[in-house]
Design a protein around this motif. Structure first.
Motif, PDB file in Angstrom:
ATOM      1  N   ILE A  86      29.521  33.684  -3.215  1.00  0.00           N
ATOM      2  CA  ILE A  86      30.386  32.632  -2.659  1.00  0.00           C
ATOM      3  C   ILE A  86      29.746  31.254  -2.824  1.00  0.00           C
ATOM      4  O   ILE A  86      30.402  30.297  -3.253  1.00  0.00           O
ATOM      5  CB  ILE A  86      30.724  32.929  -1.185  1.00  0.00           C
ATOM      6  N   ILE A  87      28.464  31.144  -2.511  1.00  0.00           N
ATOM      7  CA  ILE A  87      27.765  29.864  -2.651  1.00  0.00           C
ATOM      8  C   ILE A  87      27.774  29.402  -4.100  1.00  0.00           C
ATOM      9  O   ILE A  87      28.069  28.234  -4.395  1.00  0.00           O
ATOM     10  CB  ILE A  87      26.315  29.974  -2.121  1.00  0.00           C
ATOM     11  N   SER A  88      27.472  30.301  -5.023  1.00  0.00           N
ATOM     12  CA  SER A  88      27.438  29.945  -6.448  1.00  0.00           C
ATOM     13  C   SER A  88      28.798  29.484  -6.940  1.00  0.00           C
ATOM     14  O   SER A  88      28.907  28.469  -7.643  1.00  0.00           O
ATOM     15  CB  SER A  88      26.969  31.140  -7.281  1.00  0.00           C
ATOM     16  N   ILE A  89      29.832  30.222  -6.580  1.00  0.00           N
ATOM     17  CA  ILE A  89      31.177  29.861  -7.044  1.00  0.00           C
ATOM     18  C   ILE A  89      31.618  28.530  -6.455  1.00  0.00           C
ATOM     19  O   ILE A  89      32.171  27.683  -7.171  1.00  0.00           O
ATOM     20  CB  ILE A  89      32.169  30.988  -6.718  1.00  0.00           C
ATOM     21  N   ILE A  90      31.360  28.307  -5.178  1.00  0.00           N
ATOM     22  CA  ILE A  90      31.759  27.036  -4.550  1.00  0.00           C
ATOM     23  C   ILE A  90      31.054  25.855  -5.204  1.00  0.00           C
ATOM     24  O   ILE A  90      31.686  24.872  -5.576  1.00  0.00           O
ATOM     25  CB  ILE A  90      31.504  27.068  -3.027  1.00  0.00           C
ATOM     26  N   ASP A 104      29.653  25.670  -8.176  1.00  0.00           N
ATOM     27  CA  ASP A 104      30.062  25.506  -9.566  1.00  0.00           C
ATOM     28  C   ASP A 104      31.478  24.963  -9.677  1.00  0.00           C
ATOM     29  O   ASP A 104      31.756  24.136 -10.553  1.00  0.00           O
ATOM     30  CB  ASP A 104      29.924  26.828 -10.322  1.00  0.00           C
ATOM     31  N   LEU A 105      32.376  25.400  -8.814  1.00  0.00           N
ATOM     32  CA  LEU A 105      33.738  24.865  -8.843  1.00  0.00           C
ATOM     33  C   LEU A 105      33.759  23.385  -8.485  1.00  0.00           C
ATOM     34  O   LEU A 105      34.534  22.617  -9.061  1.00  0.00           O
ATOM     35  CB  LEU A 105      34.650  25.657  -7.917  1.00  0.00           C
ATOM     36  N   ILE A 106      32.924  22.994  -7.549  1.00  0.00           N
ATOM     37  CA  ILE A 106      32.821  21.567  -7.214  1.00  0.00           C
ATOM     38  C   ILE A 106      32.369  20.782  -8.434  1.00  0.00           C
ATOM     39  O   ILE A 106      32.921  19.721  -8.742  1.00  0.00           O
ATOM     40  CB  ILE A 106      31.870  21.345  -6.013  1.00  0.00           C
ATOM     41  N   MET A 107      31.390  21.315  -9.165  1.00  0.00           N
ATOM     42  CA  MET A 107      30.902  20.630 -10.366  1.00  0.00           C
ATOM     43  C   MET A 107      31.989  20.540 -11.436  1.00  0.00           C
ATOM     44  O   MET A 107      32.084  19.537 -12.137  1.00  0.00           O
ATOM     45  CB  MET A 107      29.678  21.362 -10.926  1.00  0.00           C
ATOM     46  N   ILE A 108      32.829  21.582 -11.541  1.00  0.00           N
ATOM     47  CA  ILE A 108      33.910  21.569 -12.529  1.00  0.00           C
ATOM     48  C   ILE A 108      35.007  20.598 -12.103  1.00  0.00           C
ATOM     49  O   ILE A 108      35.491  19.794 -12.901  1.00  0.00           O
ATOM     50  CB  ILE A 108      34.481  22.987 -12.728  1.00  0.00           C
ATOM     51  N   ILE A 109      35.393  20.626 -10.828  1.00  0.00           N
ATOM     52  CA  ILE A 109      36.479  19.769 -10.332  1.00  0.00           C
ATOM     53  C   ILE A 109      36.079  18.299 -10.380  1.00  0.00           C
ATOM     54  O   ILE A 109      36.866  17.443 -10.785  1.00  0.00           O
ATOM     55  CB  ILE A 109      36.885  20.190  -8.901  1.00  0.00           C
ATOM     56  N   VAL A 110      34.856  17.994  -9.969  1.00  0.00           N
ATOM     57  CA  VAL A 110      34.391  16.606  -9.980  1.00  0.00           C
ATOM     58  C   VAL A 110      34.240  16.097 -11.416  1.00  0.00           C
ATOM     59  O   VAL A 110      34.389  14.912 -11.676  1.00  0.00           O
ATOM     60  CB  VAL A 110      33.068  16.477  -9.191  1.00  0.00           C
ATOM     61  N   GLY A 111      33.971  16.997 -12.335  1.00  0.00           N
ATOM     62  CA  GLY A 111      33.856  16.604 -13.729  1.00  0.00           C
ATOM     63  C   GLY A 111      32.438  16.519 -14.242  1.00  0.00           C
ATOM     64  O   GLY A 111      32.212  16.094 -15.374  1.00  0.00           O
ATOM     65  N   VAL A 112      31.478  16.894 -13.422  1.00  0.00           N
ATOM     66  CA  VAL A 112      30.089  16.871 -13.865  1.00  0.00           C
ATOM     67  C   VAL A 112      29.874  17.909 -14.953  1.00  0.00           C
ATOM     68  O   VAL A 112      29.208  17.664 -15.948  1.00  0.00           O
ATOM     69  CB  VAL A 112      29.130  17.114 -12.668  1.00  0.00           C
ATOM     70  N   HIS A 164      31.411  19.871 -17.869  1.00  0.00           N
ATOM     71  CA  HIS A 164      32.537  19.730 -18.794  1.00  0.00           C
ATOM     72  C   HIS A 164      32.901  21.087 -19.387  1.00  0.00           C
ATOM     73  O   HIS A 164      32.766  21.317 -20.576  1.00  0.00           O
ATOM     74  CB  HIS A 164      32.198  18.737 -19.901  1.00  0.00           C
ATOM     75  N   THR A 165      33.357  21.983 -18.531  1.00  0.00           N
ATOM     76  CA  THR A 165      33.729  23.312 -18.965  1.00  0.00           C
ATOM     77  C   THR A 165      35.008  23.735 -18.249  1.00  0.00           C
ATOM     78  O   THR A 165      35.329  23.208 -17.190  1.00  0.00           O
ATOM     79  CB  THR A 165      32.589  24.312 -18.693  1.00  0.00           C
ATOM     80  N   SER A 166      35.682  24.682 -18.826  1.00  0.00           N
ATOM     81  CA  SER A 166      36.874  25.208 -18.166  1.00  0.00           C
ATOM     82  C   SER A 166      36.457  26.343 -17.226  1.00  0.00           C
ATOM     83  O   SER A 166      35.348  26.873 -17.330  1.00  0.00           O
ATOM     84  CB  SER A 166      37.875  25.725 -19.193  1.00  0.00           C
ATOM     85  N   ILE A 167      37.344  26.701 -16.350  1.00  0.00           N
ATOM     86  CA  ILE A 167      37.037  27.774 -15.406  1.00  0.00           C
ATOM     87  C   ILE A 167      36.849  29.103 -16.146  1.00  0.00           C
ATOM     88  O   ILE A 167      35.985  29.892 -15.779  1.00  0.00           O
ATOM     89  CB  ILE A 167      38.126  27.869 -14.325  1.00  0.00           C
ATOM     90  N   ILE A 168      37.606  29.311 -17.207  1.00  0.00           N
ATOM     91  CA  ILE A 168      37.465  30.552 -17.980  1.00  0.00           C
ATOM     92  C   ILE A 168      36.103  30.589 -18.678  1.00  0.00           C
ATOM     93  O   ILE A 168      35.407  31.613 -18.646  1.00  0.00           O
ATOM     94  CB  ILE A 168      38.613  30.695 -18.999  1.00  0.00           C
ATOM     95  N   ASP A 169      35.688  29.480 -19.285  1.00  0.00           N
ATOM     96  CA  ASP A 169      34.363  29.432 -19.917  1.00  0.00           C
ATOM     97  C   ASP A 169      33.264  29.616 -18.882  1.00  0.00           C
ATOM     98  O   ASP A 169      32.254  30.271 -19.143  1.00  0.00           O
ATOM     99  CB  ASP A 169      34.163  28.110 -20.649  1.00  0.00           C
ATOM    100  N   TYR A 170      33.456  29.029 -17.711  1.00  0.00           N
ATOM    101  CA  TYR A 170      32.490  29.193 -16.627  1.00  0.00           C
ATOM    102  C   TYR A 170      32.371  30.658 -16.233  1.00  0.00           C
ATOM    103  O   TYR A 170      31.270  31.188 -16.082  1.00  0.00           O
ATOM    104  CB  TYR A 170      32.904  28.359 -15.413  1.00  0.00           C
ATOM    105  N   ALA A 171      33.517  31.320 -16.071  1.00  0.00           N
ATOM    106  CA  ALA A 171      33.505  32.728 -15.660  1.00  0.00           C
ATOM    107  C   ALA A 171      32.797  33.590 -16.694  1.00  0.00           C
ATOM    108  O   ALA A 171      32.026  34.495 -16.337  1.00  0.00           O
ATOM    109  CB  ALA A 171      34.929  33.218 -15.435  1.00  0.00           C
ATOM    110  N   LEU A 172      33.037  33.320 -17.958  1.00  0.00           N
ATOM    111  CA  LEU A 172      32.387  34.098 -19.008  1.00  0.00           C
ATOM    112  C   LEU A 172      30.883  33.832 -19.067  1.00  0.00           C
ATOM    113  O   LEU A 172      30.091  34.744 -19.283  1.00  0.00           O
ATOM    114  CB  LEU A 172      33.028  33.796 -20.363  1.00  0.00           C
TER     115      LEU A 172
END
Length: 103
Positions: free
Chosen positions: A51-55, A57-65, A67-75
């Motif tokens: 949960i901590i890791s996903i939260i 990382d999602l903050i980093m993706i949403i804020v734009g720090v 530069h990856t998509s959620i699918i690339d992140y998951a992989l």
């Protein structure tokens, strides 16, 4: 002296090491006070780390720090997250085994 340019891959290596060391250190500190239900506690810590890791990382993706998509992140991160959770569950299994051996 060897000069290493600070690239994304170097950042990934440093952040991965920091997370692995944090997982090991905090798992040790947590399990130091646990006296029963080691496997259950290991699973609880594993879920907490996921949960901590996903939260974060999602903050980093949403804020734009990041530069990856959620699918690339998951992989890319699924094996890393599984690695951290396997450490905490492994600690619980080992302590449970040691506890049963001493009884």
């Amino acid at each position: 002296m060897i000069y290493l340019p600070f690239t994304e891959s170097l950042f990934d290596i440093i952040s991965a090491l920091a997370i692995i060391i944090s997982v090991a250190l905090f798992s040790y500190l947590y399990f130091k006070d646990v006296t029963t239900n080691f496997i259950k506690e290991g699973i609880i810590i594993a879920i907490t780390w996921i949960i901590i890791s996903i939260i974060f990382d999602l903050i980093m993706i949403i804020v734009g720090v990041s530069h990856t998509s959620i699918i690339d992140y998951a992989l890319a991160c699924s094996t890393f997250i599984c690695n951290n959770t396997s450490h905490t569950i492994g600690y619980g299994l080992q302590l449970d085994h040691n506890n049963k051996k001493n009884i």
